[in-house]
Design a protein around this motif. Structure first.
Motif, PDB file in Angstrom:
ATOM      1  N   SER A 108      46.398   4.932 -51.375  1.00 50.31           N
ATOM      2  CA  SER A 108      45.670   5.536 -50.252  1.00 50.31           C
ATOM      3  C   SER A 108      44.254   4.990 -50.302  1.00 50.31           C
ATOM      4  O   SER A 108      43.615   5.035 -51.358  1.00 50.31           O
ATOM      5  CB  SER A 108      45.651   7.052 -50.396  1.00 50.31           C
ATOM      6  OG  SER A 108      44.483   7.591 -49.835  1.00 50.31           O
ATOM      7  N   THR A 109      43.804   4.489 -49.160  1.00 49.04           N
ATOM      8  CA  THR A 109      42.434   3.970 -49.140  1.00 49.04           C
ATOM      9  C   THR A 109      41.428   5.108 -49.306  1.00 49.04           C
ATOM     10  O   THR A 109      40.399   4.947 -49.959  1.00 49.04           O
ATOM     11  CB  THR A 109      42.205   3.194 -47.828  1.00 49.04           C
ATOM     12  OG1 THR A 109      43.107   2.081 -47.815  1.00 49.04           O
ATOM     13  CG2 THR A 109      40.786   2.659 -47.711  1.00 49.04           C
ATOM     14  N   GLY A 110      41.738   6.265 -48.740  1.00 47.68           N
ATOM     15  CA  GLY A 110      40.849   7.426 -48.889  1.00 47.68           C
ATOM     16  C   GLY A 110      40.695   7.810 -50.353  1.00 47.68           C
ATOM     17  O   GLY A 110      39.578   8.031 -50.839  1.00 47.68           O
ATOM     18  N   VAL A 175      43.196  -4.640 -28.385  1.00 47.02           N
ATOM     19  CA  VAL A 175      42.995  -3.226 -28.712  1.00 47.02           C
ATOM     20  C   VAL A 175      43.492  -2.986 -30.133  1.00 47.02           C
ATOM     21  O   VAL A 175      44.546  -3.493 -30.523  1.00 47.02           O
ATOM     22  CB  VAL A 175      43.770  -2.326 -27.710  1.00 47.02           C
ATOM     23  CG1 VAL A 175      43.930  -0.918 -28.253  1.00 47.02           C
ATOM     24  CG2 VAL A 175      43.053  -2.283 -26.366  1.00 47.02           C
ATOM     25  N   LEU A 176      42.711  -2.253 -30.887  1.00 48.64           N
ATOM     26  CA  LEU A 176      43.144  -1.834 -32.224  1.00 48.64           C
ATOM     27  C   LEU A 176      43.477  -0.350 -32.170  1.00 48.64           C
ATOM     28  O   LEU A 176      42.600   0.471 -31.918  1.00 48.64           O
ATOM     29  CB  LEU A 176      42.026  -2.073 -33.251  1.00 48.64           C
ATOM     30  CG  LEU A 176      42.285  -1.496 -34.648  1.00 48.64           C
ATOM     31  CD1 LEU A 176      43.350  -2.310 -35.395  1.00 48.64           C
ATOM     32  CD2 LEU A 176      41.000  -1.458 -35.486  1.00 48.64           C
ATOM     33  N   VAL A 177      44.739  -0.010 -32.374  1.00 53.29           N
ATOM     34  CA  VAL A 177      45.143   1.400 -32.472  1.00 53.29           C
ATOM     35  C   VAL A 177      45.163   1.718 -33.960  1.00 53.29           C
ATOM     36  O   VAL A 177      45.984   1.171 -34.700  1.00 53.29           O
ATOM     37  CB  VAL A 177      46.532   1.622 -31.837  1.00 53.29           C
ATOM     38  CG1 VAL A 177      46.977   3.062 -32.028  1.00 53.29           C
ATOM     39  CG2 VAL A 177      46.492   1.284 -30.354  1.00 53.29           C
ATOM     40  N   TYR A 178      44.228   2.560 -34.392  1.00 56.38           N
ATOM     41  CA  TYR A 178      44.092   2.748 -35.843  1.00 56.38           C
ATOM     42  C   TYR A 178      44.117   4.208 -36.276  1.00 56.38           C
ATOM     43  O   TYR A 178      43.743   5.105 -35.524  1.00 56.38           O
ATOM     44  CB  TYR A 178      42.811   2.069 -36.346  1.00 56.38           C
ATOM     45  CG  TYR A 178      41.511   2.705 -35.899  1.00 56.38           C
ATOM     46  CD1 TYR A 178      40.921   2.351 -34.686  1.00 56.38           C
ATOM     47  CD2 TYR A 178      40.854   3.639 -36.691  1.00 56.38           C
ATOM     48  CE1 TYR A 178      39.728   2.920 -34.285  1.00 56.38           C
ATOM     49  CE2 TYR A 178      39.664   4.213 -36.303  1.00 56.38           C
ATOM     50  CZ  TYR A 178      39.100   3.849 -35.094  1.00 56.38           C
ATOM     51  OH  TYR A 178      37.913   4.419 -34.700  1.00 56.38           O
ATOM     52  N   TYR A 183      41.061   4.013 -44.140  1.00 54.37           N
ATOM     53  CA  TYR A 183      42.040   2.916 -44.057  1.00 54.37           C
ATOM     54  C   TYR A 183      42.007   2.244 -42.676  1.00 54.37           C
ATOM     55  O   TYR A 183      41.882   1.031 -42.563  1.00 54.37           O
ATOM     56  CB  TYR A 183      43.432   3.475 -44.370  1.00 54.37           C
ATOM     57  CG  TYR A 183      44.591   2.753 -43.715  1.00 54.37           C
ATOM     58  CD1 TYR A 183      44.833   1.412 -43.973  1.00 54.37           C
ATOM     59  CD2 TYR A 183      45.455   3.421 -42.850  1.00 54.37           C
ATOM     60  CE1 TYR A 183      45.897   0.748 -43.370  1.00 54.37           C
ATOM     61  CE2 TYR A 183      46.520   2.771 -42.253  1.00 54.37           C
ATOM     62  CZ  TYR A 183      46.734   1.439 -42.512  1.00 54.37           C
ATOM     63  OH  TYR A 183      47.780   0.784 -41.927  1.00 54.37           O
ATOM     64  N   GLY A 184      42.120   3.070 -41.642  1.00 52.41           N
ATOM     65  CA  GLY A 184      42.214   2.518 -40.300  1.00 52.41           C
ATOM     66  C   GLY A 184      40.943   1.832 -39.837  1.00 52.41           C
ATOM     67  O   GLY A 184      40.983   0.907 -39.008  1.00 52.41           O
ATOM     68  N   LYS A 185      39.808   2.271 -40.388  1.00 48.58           N
ATOM     69  CA  LYS A 185      38.525   1.713 -39.928  1.00 48.58           C
ATOM     70  C   LYS A 185      38.176   0.384 -40.609  1.00 48.58           C
ATOM     71  O   LYS A 185      37.271  -0.319 -40.162  1.00 48.58           O
ATOM     72  CB  LYS A 185      37.404   2.725 -40.204  1.00 48.58           C
ATOM     73  CG  LYS A 185      37.497   3.952 -39.317  1.00 48.58           C
ATOM     74  CD  LYS A 185      36.498   5.008 -39.732  1.00 48.58           C
ATOM     75  CE  LYS A 185      36.687   6.260 -38.891  1.00 48.58           C
ATOM     76  NZ  LYS A 185      35.997   7.412 -39.426  1.00 48.58           N
ATOM     77  N   GLU A 186      38.877   0.071 -41.695  1.00 49.64           N
ATOM     78  CA  GLU A 186      38.529  -1.128 -42.480  1.00 49.64           C
ATOM     79  C   GLU A 186      38.473  -2.432 -41.675  1.00 49.64           C
ATOM     80  O   GLU A 186      37.544  -3.216 -41.844  1.00 49.64           O
ATOM     81  CB  GLU A 186      39.512  -1.292 -43.641  1.00 49.64           C
ATOM     82  CG  GLU A 186      39.136  -0.522 -44.896  1.00 49.64           C
ATOM     83  CD  GLU A 186      37.922  -1.090 -45.608  1.00 49.64           C
ATOM     84  OE1 GLU A 186      37.927  -2.282 -45.942  1.00 49.64           O
ATOM     85  OE2 GLU A 186      36.957  -0.339 -45.824  1.00 49.64           O
TER      86      GLU A 186
END
Lengths: 437, 360
Positions: A108-110, A175-178, A183-186
């Motif tokens: 998990s990136t978090g 478009v980036l669906v994150y 994690y999603g913002k990286e």
């Protein structure tokens, strides 16, 4: 009374050798914590990965008696993909075993963000294979982080390289669906940089945890009609995205997922709607590799495997195998220097930093075709930064490209700058990698 | 204009799905005064039970157990009819339990003969309904009965405990992966008014189906509460446990009935949500979407759950599409609560809730 006391003393005396043997055996164990999520919103993706890790360690214990004669003891701890529970698991397990935790894979990136500050104090390396902080590839600052095989910045760069090859990106819209999480913002900084360089319009759209509510997002995409949609999801968010894309008739072959959005649990629930969907691949799926023969022979043929037999070889199962193999190879590398005994986290960190998996070595391990060669160093904790594009044909993943390597010339300075900023903020003195042995 | 209509329509239809979950909350609150936090977990449990019984991937023990529960339920219902039709000829207490047990054994035996192949929806849906009934009995016996006449907050806390138990127990016995539920419900997109708007107005057939289901459920529940003897008893229990008991309303039976009906509503919601998203843990979290719906519509109103769902669904989708880009996106979750709180400022009982006036 007297008799019972004598019996008690005799019993203690008889069990003493057993206790001593047990203690000695425990001293010859390598403890490895395994942070997993077998329940909760992310379980469909967490389970196969955890099974792969568990099976590889169990197979080594059965086949080789562990790692260089040291038995591997793996203990799972359920994080539910929640950062607080991940930190709790880490704290609970870090001191277990004769030498403490050898290494931790947070999955998990978090959790990785939270542990990045703790790991140096506890002297435990973090293996974040294909995830984590992208700038942690700079080992001079992030001595304890090992984002082996690829960071999210590498992934974003590879995706842009791929779509740019299909035609100029000037005037196009991506478009980036994150997943609205660390994690999603990286990938956002890299995709923004490339937008300036290539002249495309970039729009990031967040999806809140767990990602089952995406109708509005995909209505927006239907209205905006982007040329490409990149998907940075995890768990049920991935399959929901693909289903919603099908529902608004967005062409799936214009969708590209990161390697955490390219496994069977991501496409199977979407049925035929997933046909044509693309994703990055760090490694292939399948069971045609030598290591799987040993897994079947030593575990599944004896009824011991963790997964269902037909799920062995799925993308995330294989990723679990690779993750476990990298941990073990770091331990072996450390043992070559420090002796064939249980390694401390500090020693395993050295092992990671000096990991050199050549093609011959990989073949000997039974991972030929599953992993690319990688070489880690003090300055480069990523080791390799290559991926292929795979496409779901309705039944299986099929490669559509050869290996694409991330552009180090662009990424390295960006990474070093970010690492330097982190070091300044946390008052970390960067190591001089030229002097490291 | 076309995109705006599309978002409004999509939001309204999403709102219907929220209403389906909210209905379960309303039902139990209306009938027993308990805010059942476990409704989302019940939706997950029902959907998991159904999809796994249909899968053919379970051990024989699962099928025997489910079939036995179905057999017991069939036996119980037949006995009820028997008692109604010919009270004099109906068996006594001991014989009744024996008969019900025989039905359970027959069910298990039939499952054993069938093997471990997946069940068709025609068998799996009644079996899941029976499982939800068993769950209702267990909750009444083990949780609610010992807490009769306790403060509502105690009962609420108990339902939080039930939530965690059902979440974990469900995943333990049925599995925690993503399971595809295919009951033949159409899911294809339709494009309306293509000649008027470029690209047409997108509508999903599954959403239309869910709206129809919600309409039928509301009609059935309205008749149940207003026109039947049990419905009136349920409302009496909700007003005052002790007073209801004092006039001879059997509290325990009423609670079992209402939790069973809520379990059935959970099954319907689970079928619709499971068909849309796949059956997996996140379905339980979707239930949190029912909370702003309840705040808005009122905790005691079935029509309120529907209207509240529609307003929340439409409001959050419009907010996400038109305000999202300004506010950074990902706002629909908290926007739903904000919308509900604004309504509370003006109507503390919600749009359709009962206004409570107490003499001081």
């Amino acid at each position: 009374m007297k008799l019972s006391r004598i019996s008690a003393i005799a019993a203690v005396a008889m069990t003493m050798p057993l206790a001593v043997v047990g203690e000695a055996a425990a001293q010859n164990e390598q403890f490895i914590p395994s942070l997993v999520y077998r329940t909760g919103a992310y379980a469909p993706n967490g389970i196969p990965f955890a099974n792969g890790v568990n099976d590889y360690m169990a197979m080594l214990n059965d086949r080789d008696g562990g790692v260089n004669g040291v038995k591997i003891v793996l203990e799972e701890c359920e994080t539910g993909y929640a950062t607080d529970r991940g930190v709790e698991c880490y704290e609970r397990l870090k001191g277990k075993g004769p030498t403490g935790a050898a290494a931790v894979s947070p999955l998990s990136t978090g959790i990785t963000f939270a542990l990045t500050e703790k790991a140096p104090a506890d002297k435990i390396p973090l293996l974040t294979m294909g995830y984590g902080r992208s700038e942690s590839a700079d080992g001079s600052v992030f001595s304890w982080n090992f984002p082996l095989l690829g960071t999210y910045w590498s992934a974003a760069d590879i995706l842009i390289q791929h779509v740019a090859k299909k035609g100029s990106l000037k005037g196009k819209k991506i478009v980036l669906v994150y997943h609205d999480s660390p994690y999603g913002k990286e990938p956002i900084p890299v995709l923004q940089d490339h937008a300036k360089k290539h002249g495309y319009t970039f729009e990031p759209i967040p999806v809140t945890h767990p990602g089952v509510e995406q109708k509005a997002v995909w209505l927006k995409i239907r209205q905006g009609r982007p040329d490409y949609v990149f998907l940075w999801g995890w768990g049920v968010m991935n399959s929901t995205s693909i289903k919603e894309a099908a529902a608004v008739n967005y062409p799936r072959d214009k969708m590209y997922g990161v390697w955490w959005s390219g496994a069977e649990p991501d496409v199977l629930p979407a049925g035929d709607g997933a046909k044509g969907y693309n994703a990055l691949a760090l490694h292939p799926a399948g069971t045609v590799y030598e290591v799987h023969k040993d897994v079947f022979k030593h575990l599944y043929d004896k009824g011991k495997g963790m997964a269902k037999r037909d799920e062995v070889g799925h993308v995330l199962y294989n990723r679990g195998l690779i993750n476990a193999m990298l941990t073990i190879e770091a331990i072996k590398t450390a043992q070559a220097k420090f002796g064939k005994k249980p390694m401390t986290g500090d020693q395993v960190r050295w092992g990671f930093e000096n990991l050199n998996l050549t093609a011959a070595h990989i073949k000997a391990l039974g991972f030929d075709g599953l992993v690319s060669p990688l070489k880690v160093s003090c300055a480069d904790h990523e080791g390799a930064r290559k991926a292929r594009i795979q496409q779901w044909d309705g039944k299986q993943w099929v490669y559509t490209t050869e290996w694409i390597e991330a552009d180090t010339k662009y990424l390295r300075p960006k990474m070093e700058a970010a690492a330097k900023a982190y070091a300044a903020e946390k008052k970390i003195e960067a190591r001089n990698c030229a002097k490291q042995s | 204009m076309g995109p705006f209509i599309e978002v409004v329509l999509g939001g309204l239809l999403a709102g219907v799905l929220y209403s389906l979950v909210a209905l379960g909350f309303v039902l139990i609150f209306k009938a027993s005064g308990v805010f059942n936090f476990a409704q989302g977990a019940m939706v997950l449990f029902a959907a998991l039970s159904l999809v796994r019984l249909m899968s053919g991937e379970l051990s024989a023990v699962h099928y025997w157990g489910a079939a036995a529960v179905l057999g017991v339920a069939v036996g119980y219902v037949l006995l009820l009819f028997w008692r109604r039709a010919r009270p004099a000829a109906a068996p006594g207490r001991g014989a009744s339990w024996g008969l019900i047990g025989v039905f359970g054994l027959i069910g298990a035996a039939l499952a054993a003969l069938h093997g471990t192949a997946g069940w068709s929806g025609w068998v799996a849906i009644p079996a899941t309904a029976a499982i939800m009934g068993l769950l209702a009995v267990a909750i009444e016996r083990l949780v609610l009965r010992p807490l009769v006449n306790q403060e509502p907050i105690i009962l609420f806390m108990a339902t939080i405990g039930i939530t965690f138990f059902i979440d974990g127990f469900g995943q333990t016995i049925w599995g925690s992966e993503i399971y595809t539920l295919d009951l033949g419900i159409p899911k294809d997109p339709m494009f309306l008014l293509e000649s008027v708007f470029e690209g047409g107005i997108l509508v999903n057939k599954l959403d239309i189906f869910a709206a129809a289901i919600a309409g039928v459920l509301v009609a059935v529940l309205a008749v149940f509460f207003q026109k039947t003897r049990i419905g009136r008893a349920l409302r009496a229990v909700a007003d005052d446990h002790q007073a209801a008991q004092s006039v001879g309303i059997p509290l325990n039976q009423i609670w079992i009935i209402v939790w069973t009906v809520a379990g059935f509503v959970a099954l319907v919601a689970g079928i619709v949500w499971g068909s849309a998203l796949g059956v997996q843990f996140s379905i339980a979290l979707v239930a949190l979407k029912a909370l702003p719906v309840l705040i808005l519509g009122g905790f005691t109103s079935v029509p309120g759950a529907i209207i509240g769902g529609l307003i929340i669904g439409m409001g959050e989708k419009l907010a996400e599409v038109y305000l999202g880009p300004v506010l950074g996106g990902g706002i629909e979750n908290w926007f739903a609560y904000m919308l509900a709180l604004i309504v509370l400022l003006f109507r503390p009982q919600g749009l359709f809730g009962e206004r409570i006036i107490e003499r001081i």
